[in-house]
Design a protein around this motif. Structure first.
Motif, mmCIF file in Angstrom:
data_model
loop_
_atom_site.group_PDB
_atom_site.id
_atom_site.type_symbol
_atom_site.label_atom_id
_atom_site.label_comp_id
_atom_site.label_asym_id
_atom_site.label_seq_id
_atom_site.Cartn_x
_atom_site.Cartn_y
_atom_site.Cartn_z
ATOM 1 N N GLN A 319 -37.458 2.062 -7.358
ATOM 2 C CA GLN A 319 -36.438 1.035 -7.539
ATOM 3 C C GLN A 319 -36.300 0.646 -9.013
ATOM 4 O OE1 GLN A 319 -38.145 -1.825 -4.801
ATOM 5 N NE2 GLN A 319 -36.569 -1.438 -3.259
ATOM 6 N N ARG A 320 -37.424 0.572 -9.710
ATOM 7 C CA ARG A 320 -37.364 0.234 -11.133
ATOM 8 C C ARG A 320 -36.565 1.289 -11.900
ATOM 9 N NH1 ARG A 320 -43.514 -0.606 -10.911
ATOM 10 N NH2 ARG A 320 -43.729 -2.741 -10.152
ATOM 11 N N GLU A 322 -34.239 3.239 -10.623
ATOM 12 C CA GLU A 322 -32.839 3.172 -10.188
ATOM 13 C C GLU A 322 -32.079 2.036 -10.871
ATOM 14 O OE1 GLU A 322 -30.209 2.445 -6.091
ATOM 15 O OE2 GLU A 322 -32.404 2.601 -6.000
ATOM 16 N N PHE A 323 -32.738 0.887 -11.040
ATOM 17 C CA PHE A 323 -32.026 -0.293 -11.535
ATOM 18 C C PHE A 323 -32.150 -0.497 -13.048
ATOM 19 C CE2 PHE A 323 -32.971 -1.587 -7.045
ATOM 20 C CZ PHE A 323 -31.669 -1.412 -6.592
ATOM 21 N N GLY A 324 -32.863 0.383 -13.727
ATOM 22 C CA GLY A 324 -32.971 0.249 -15.170
ATOM 23 C C GLY A 324 -34.031 -0.731 -15.617
ATOM 24 N N LEU A 325 -35.059 -0.920 -14.782
ATOM 25 C CA LEU A 325 -36.184 -1.773 -15.150
ATOM 26 C C LEU A 325 -37.269 -0.908 -15.782
ATOM 27 C CD1 LEU A 325 -36.382 -3.856 -11.842
ATOM 28 C CD2 LEU A 325 -35.170 -4.437 -13.957
ATOM 29 N N TYR A 374 -36.172 -1.923 -20.848
ATOM 30 C CA TYR A 374 -35.144 -2.413 -19.927
ATOM 31 C C TYR A 374 -33.839 -1.695 -20.240
ATOM 32 C CZ TYR A 374 -37.824 -6.522 -18.332
ATOM 33 O OH TYR A 374 -38.742 -7.363 -17.751
ATOM 34 N N ARG A 375 -33.139 -1.272 -19.180
ATOM 35 C CA ARG A 375 -31.826 -0.652 -19.358
ATOM 36 C C ARG A 375 -30.820 -1.329 -18.443
ATOM 37 N NH1 ARG A 375 -34.607 5.320 -19.583
ATOM 38 N NH2 ARG A 375 -34.913 5.403 -21.858
ATOM 39 N N LEU A 376 -30.666 -2.612 -18.655
ATOM 40 C CA LEU A 376 -29.712 -3.424 -17.902
ATOM 41 C C LEU A 376 -28.516 -3.721 -18.795
ATOM 42 C CD1 LEU A 376 -32.232 -6.029 -16.432
ATOM 43 C CD2 LEU A 376 -31.154 -4.160 -15.165
ATOM 44 N N PRO A 382 -27.669 -3.790 -13.348
ATOM 45 C CA PRO A 382 -27.886 -2.344 -13.358
ATOM 46 C C PRO A 382 -26.624 -1.616 -13.830
ATOM 47 C CG PRO A 382 -28.708 -3.305 -11.323
ATOM 48 C CD PRO A 382 -27.927 -4.380 -12.020
ATOM 49 N N SER A 384 -23.537 0.824 -13.920
ATOM 50 C CA SER A 384 -22.699 1.288 -12.820
ATOM 51 C C SER A 384 -21.377 1.786 -13.369
ATOM 52 C CB SER A 384 -22.451 0.160 -11.808
ATOM 53 O OG SER A 384 -21.726 -0.896 -12.417
ATOM 54 N N ARG A 393 -22.689 -4.337 -6.004
ATOM 55 C CA ARG A 393 -23.030 -5.414 -6.940
ATOM 56 C C ARG A 393 -23.833 -6.457 -6.181
ATOM 57 N NH1 ARG A 393 -18.331 -6.936 -11.293
ATOM 58 N NH2 ARG A 393 -17.928 -4.838 -12.079
#
Length: 509
Positions: A319-320, A322-325, A374-376, A382, A384, A393
């Motif tokens: 999950q990290r 996938e979401f850019g954590l 971090y890549r948010l 995240p 998109s 979202r």
């Protein structure tokens, strides 16, 4: 400045105030009042909080999220289901405790800074010898309080693999500014650090992209550094090793921790009453801390100012990713590594061309990198595809940035998040989002060295970040006229009316 725009904070009594900084109990009182006074549909914010709940894991559903939790000592799990998930668990929620061989044989207390304020270590007659681990602001605060309480205090600084002692700066202001924090909350001061969030415009280009401006800024930061070291007077006579508190790197680079001094006699107290050791912990025994140097330190209470773990443990490694954590570099797919390496190489070239000063960091220890940054997008969402409803979202992150004042940041983040989650905020293309993220993370790692590895450090960029969020929303961040916007600090009261503007613009009733 320590307030939200919709509820002013009463001024604490003068005896609890130093240069407009005040005791923490007043902040607690303000937040307590805030959750009780904000009522929506007959329920206060306090009514909406589930206390003593630990999130254990998160499961993505077709229609949102399942949040798996447990309560206290009860082993039974409970699952909350939600269509929207806002993660606001903070950067300082999970104590980072060091490895302490022999702790089972230790008969004294062992506390993290998290539990210091509620402990009895300063008042207990059974505790005479206090040892503090760590080199940053929290360690310094505990050392000072213990020394003022009349305890015999030892301060242990790590000897190997360390960025060194933190920078402790005078909080005094100059001219119309009551303290240094007010200066840092002006757009004028924000322009004194090389950052893309400040423009770039002709002024920032002059200061940071030209050889003349870069030299001028180097001289300015060197003077700040020299003044801080002179005020500390690290070479003075002391009880033991006071000179070891001298930071290893210049203040501009922020490679170590730091903070403002909240007591005018901080350095005098440390020099006169505290023994300072430089060494790595070997083991504990009964009432003794033993260092690898062979030194043995009598210890009734061991206080650990050793920082924090990221509060995202309830996400899986998948999950990290996938979401850019931040996730382990060893877990990143080769294709992902190649993809980001190419984008970041282009970004780094832009960083060094725009801010040549960042190409010449000092020769200092930098912590080895084990995780991605971090890549948010905007440090919130995240990445998109573009469009307002092109992809799920359902999850956002608030407060996952390092700033000096969270109140205006989370207020602006919350409006951005609301528009985003409701599909009202248009995003740029995925390619543009990735370039934006890569530009910030590579800049952050160049600008803040060890402290920039996670790509979320905005020590001097708070003002520019607020401007960026409000610009995304089409709202005005310059709210007091050009002169005040440039030279005056940003106050919470400046944002009064902003929420109404936001609601009207995006059709909220």
């Amino acid at each position: 400045m320590a307030e939200f725009s919709d509820q002013p904070m009463p001024r604490p009594p003068d005896e609890d105030v130093y240069l407009e900084f005040f005791k923490a109990k007043h902040m607690t009182k303000y937040l307590d009042d805030y959750v009780d006074l904000h009522i929506y549909k007959g329920r206060t914010l306090r009514d909406r909080i589930k206390f003593s709940i630990e999130v254990q894991s998160l499961l993505k559903l077709d229609s949102g999220w399942a949040v798996v939790t447990k309560s206290g000592e009860n082993p039974k799990q409970h699952t909350f289901k939600t269509t929207k998930l806002i993660v606001a668990s903070g950067l300082t929620s999970i104590p980072n405790m060091p490895s302490l061989p022999g702790i089972d044989n230790f008969l004294g207390q062992v506390l993290h800074q998290d539990g210091f304020g509620s402990s009895d270590v300063l008042t207990s007659p059974d505790i005479n010898n206090i040892t503090v681990l760590g080199a940053g602001k929290s360690s310094g605060d505990m050392v000072y309080e213990a020394a003022k309480a009349g305890k015999t205090v030892s301060w242990v600084l790590k000897a190997t693999d360390t960025t060194g002692p933190g920078f402790f700066l005078s909080p005094k202001g100059v001219g119309p500014y009551k303290n240094a924090f007010e200066i840092g909350m002006t757009r004028l001061a924000a322009n004194f650090t090389p950052s893309f969030m400040n423009g770039p415009n002709w002024w920032t280009k002059l200061l940071h992209s030209s050889s003349y401006g870069a030299g001028l800024m180097t001289g300015f930061w060197n003077s700040v550094d020299a003044k801080a070291r002179t005020e500390a007077n690290f070479q003075r006579e002391s009880l033991q090793n006071f000179d070891k508190l001298s930071p290893h790197s210049p203040i501009f680079w922020q490679n170590c921790t730091g903070g403002l001094l909240n007591h005018p006699d901080f350095f005098d107290t440390i020099a006169q009453k505290v023994r300072i050791y430089v060494g790595d912990v070997d083991y504990l025994e009964k009432y003794m801390l033993c260092l690898k140097t062979g030194e043995r330190i009598p210890t009734d209470a061991l206080l650990c100012g050793t920082g924090w773990h990221p509060s995202l443990r309830f996400f899986t490694e998948e999950q990290r990713t996938e979401f850019g954590l931040p996730h382990l570099l060893t877990q990143e797919a080769p294709s992902g590594k190649r993809h980001w390496a190419a984008i970041e190489a282009e970004a780094e070239a832009k960083v060094l061309t725009t801010f040549p000063q960042l190409s010449k960091p000092p020769t200092v220890f930098c912590r080895p990198t084990t995780k991605t940054p971090y890549r948010l997008y905007r440090h919130i969402a995240p990445l998109s595809e573009s469009g307002v409803a092109s992809k799920d979202r359902s999850v956002v992150f608030i407060g996952q940035v390092v700033v000096g004042n969270y109140f205006p940041v989370v207020e602006c983040q919350s409006m951005w998040v609301t528009a985003y989650l409701d599909g009202k905020l248009e995003l740029p293309t995925l390619e543009e989002q990735e370039k934006d993220v890569a530009l910030f993370t590579t800049w952050c790692q160049r600008r803040y060295l060890s402290n920039g590895q996670r790509g979320n450090n905005m020590t001097f960029e708070l003002v520019g970040y607020i401007d960026t969020l409000l610009k995304d929303l089409g709202l005005c961040s310059h709210r007091t006229g050009w002169f005040k916007d440039t030279f005056f600090p940003i106050w919470a009261k400046d944002f009064r009316g902003l929420k109404t503007e936001f609601k009207n613009k995006y059709g909220y009733r």
